[in-house]
Design an enzyme around this catalytic site. Sequence first.
Site, PDB file in Angstrom:
ATOM      1  N   ASP A 135      47.533  52.145  87.209  1.00 30.35           N
ATOM      2  CA  ASP A 135      47.125  52.291  88.506  1.00 30.35           C
ATOM      3  C   ASP A 135      46.307  51.127  88.996  1.00 30.35           C
ATOM      4  O   ASP A 135      45.716  51.099  89.851  1.00 30.35           O
ATOM      5  CB  ASP A 135      46.450  53.582  88.758  1.00 30.35           C
ATOM      6  CG  ASP A 135      46.971  54.871  88.154  1.00 30.35           C
ATOM      7  OD1 ASP A 135      48.346  54.945  88.408  1.00 30.35           O
ATOM      8  OD2 ASP A 135      46.280  55.540  87.780  1.00 30.35           O
ATOM      9  N   HIS A 191      54.428  54.253  90.325  1.00 32.66           N
ATOM     10  CA  HIS A 191      54.469  52.962  91.184  1.00 32.66           C
ATOM     11  C   HIS A 191      54.603  53.071  92.381  1.00 32.66           C
ATOM     12  O   HIS A 191      55.543  53.316  93.065  1.00 32.66           O
ATOM     13  CB  HIS A 191      55.381  52.169  90.361  1.00 32.66           C
ATOM     14  CG  HIS A 191      55.185  51.587  88.983  1.00 32.66           C
ATOM     15  ND1 HIS A 191      56.209  51.112  88.305  1.00 32.66           N
ATOM     16  CD2 HIS A 191      54.104  51.699  88.246  1.00 32.66           C
ATOM     17  CE1 HIS A 191      55.431  50.816  86.977  1.00 32.66           C
ATOM     18  NE2 HIS A 191      54.446  51.316  87.016  1.00 32.66           N
TER      19      HIS A 191
HETATM   20  P1  IMP Z   1      51.423  60.838  79.333  1.00 33.49           P
HETATM   21  O1  IMP Z   1      51.701  59.323  79.541  1.00 33.49           O
HETATM   22  O2  IMP Z   1      51.845  61.615  80.529  1.00 33.49           O
HETATM   23  O3  IMP Z   1      51.680  61.445  77.868  1.00 33.49           O
HETATM   24  O4  IMP Z   1      49.629  60.738  79.567  1.00 33.49           O
HETATM   25  C1  IMP Z   1      48.692  60.187  78.529  1.00 33.49           C
HETATM   26  C2  IMP Z   1      47.567  59.532  79.195  1.00 33.49           C
HETATM   27  O5  IMP Z   1      47.883  58.538  80.241  1.00 33.49           O
HETATM   28  C3  IMP Z   1      46.917  60.518  80.302  1.00 33.49           C
HETATM   29  O6  IMP Z   1      45.332  60.062  80.194  1.00 33.49           O
HETATM   30  C4  IMP Z   1      47.595  59.995  81.758  1.00 33.49           C
HETATM   31  O7  IMP Z   1      46.848  60.373  82.712  1.00 33.49           O
HETATM   32  C5  IMP Z   1      47.667  58.395  81.422  1.00 33.49           C
HETATM   33  N1  IMP Z   1      48.881  58.099  82.140  1.00 33.49           N
HETATM   34  C6  IMP Z   1      49.937  57.964  81.839  1.00 33.49           C
HETATM   35  N2  IMP Z   1      50.812  57.299  82.971  1.00 33.49           N
HETATM   36  C7  IMP Z   1      49.936  56.735  83.826  1.00 33.49           C
HETATM   37  C8  IMP Z   1      49.964  55.807  84.848  1.00 33.49           C
HETATM   38  O8  IMP Z   1      51.122  55.616  85.075  1.00 33.49           O
HETATM   39  N3  IMP Z   1      48.782  55.622  85.419  1.00 33.49           N
HETATM   40  C9  IMP Z   1      47.566  55.944  84.941  1.00 33.49           C
HETATM   41  N4  IMP Z   1      47.476  56.875  83.847  1.00 33.49           N
HETATM   42  C10 IMP Z   1      48.683  57.078  83.248  1.00 33.49           C
END
Ligand code: IMP
Length: 477
Positions: free
Chosen positions: A24, A52
């Site tokens: 982010d 995004h």
């Molecule tokens: P997952 O990728 O959904 O398995 O989530 C694993 C960790 O990565 C969690 O803490 C999510 O909040 C974080 N996360 C996944 N995608 C994003 C993103 O695009 N931005 C920020 N955090 C992310």
Amino acid sequence: MKKQNESAQAAGFADVLVGLQYGDEGKAKIIDLLADGYDCIARFNGGANAGHTIETSRGRVALKQVPSAVFHDGTRLYVGSGCVVDAAKLVDELAMLAGLGIDVHGRLSLAARAALVQPHHVVIDKVRFGLIGTTKNGIGAAYADRALRMDGDRLVSLRVGDLIEDPEAVLAMVRRNLEATLALHREVDCDVDAELAKLRAAVAVIRPYVEPDALYLTNLVRSGGRVLFEGAQSTALDVAQGTVPFVTSSHTVAAAAFVGGDLSAKYHRKTIGVAKAIMSRVGSGPFVSEYGGERSEVYCDKTVDGQVAHTSAYEAKLDVAAELSSDDAFHVGRGLRILSGEYGTGTKRPRRIGMFDLVQLRRAVLLNGVDELYITKCDLLHHYASTKDNALPLVTGYQDGGQPIDYEPTAEVSHRRVSPVVTRLPAPSHASESAEVGVEIRKWVEVVEQTVECRVAGIGTGPARDAIQLFEQTAES
Ligand code: IMP
């Protein structure tokens, strides 16, 4: 020999853009800025967990699986084999784009070798990964099954190309995988037929985009094409380098672009890093510079009846001036969150807020080999003038038990013990209204450049698409 040189000159190149913090950072905005300098923007990792967000003339658009250059007509969009594709969600995203008048036919290519996110992956993510605070898109389970390949006689990992070439066999296997998972989780309410129907309907929609040739990008670059790899998630969320287990399940660092993006690393030209001036993190895990520490982590994670408790609507009712000027770091963080609108795009979760951490940033710059840096949301730095310190805080050192350390500990318990050493610089008294950046921000940029040993190429000066101040590259920088 001569022949080799000629072909090297004719070839294009690939740059890599990655986030350097916890995701982010505003990567999509920088890609939007740079996209016209490339023929193709390519994703190499992650899936629908990415959020995004781009400001467009048609309003704010949140992309999940389609690369961020979608608003640049003629730019090709590639989703590499390192990504995990949720076909049904992709169909929804394409429909959303079509509603905005954006047609990606002939521009979007999906690597046939990318793994499918199946309905059972989403079920597993929802019931088993709660403590990590995942986005619940089934990403971790899809990557885990990709490595597992088979469970007994069941193919647990299926690919986009499999679905297109042999849909009936794939749909039958998807059903078996889902039923096997549901048999282990009888508490889950899931309509198997409906899930299968969504996937069946997606086959025809995604078929025209599937690219069977693993040399797609290679051929493009060999004929002079310029590629920009777009990282999803970020360095501190890398499955090995990040704050394990509170990370995503793919490699997010720049070198991974060439594996997940289906291109030889010999075409690499430069690496671009993106960081955010007011840091944020969603989900659980260590965050050294967090305002309010563990209290903030628990507060941001709180749900009531499965719903996010502290939404933007909840926080909008707070007295932001009182929050910001509080003696209590938890409140300062909350004030900064309200003013910077740091809430999850997909999940709506409040993002945890932290001071700009140069120790972490320097390590990320070195680990990724970043050549130039963009720092977003610098227009918000003037809010620090309303804090008790009236100063811009920069984390310039780490301590563990009062002793300085120059690394990020591996073990969670040690990482959580680390306290930040903070340096303070004068805060700008107001936001820059013109392209001209004030003296305080210039000084701040200078300190950042010296500390992290990387040139700052530009800073974000507002939410608008073109609100970016670029800095000329000088002979020394
Ligand atoms: P997952 O990728 O959904 O398995 O989530 C694993 C960790 O990565 C969690 O803490 C999510 O909040 C974080 N996360 C996944 N995608 C994003 C993103 O695009 N931005 C920020 N955090 C992310």
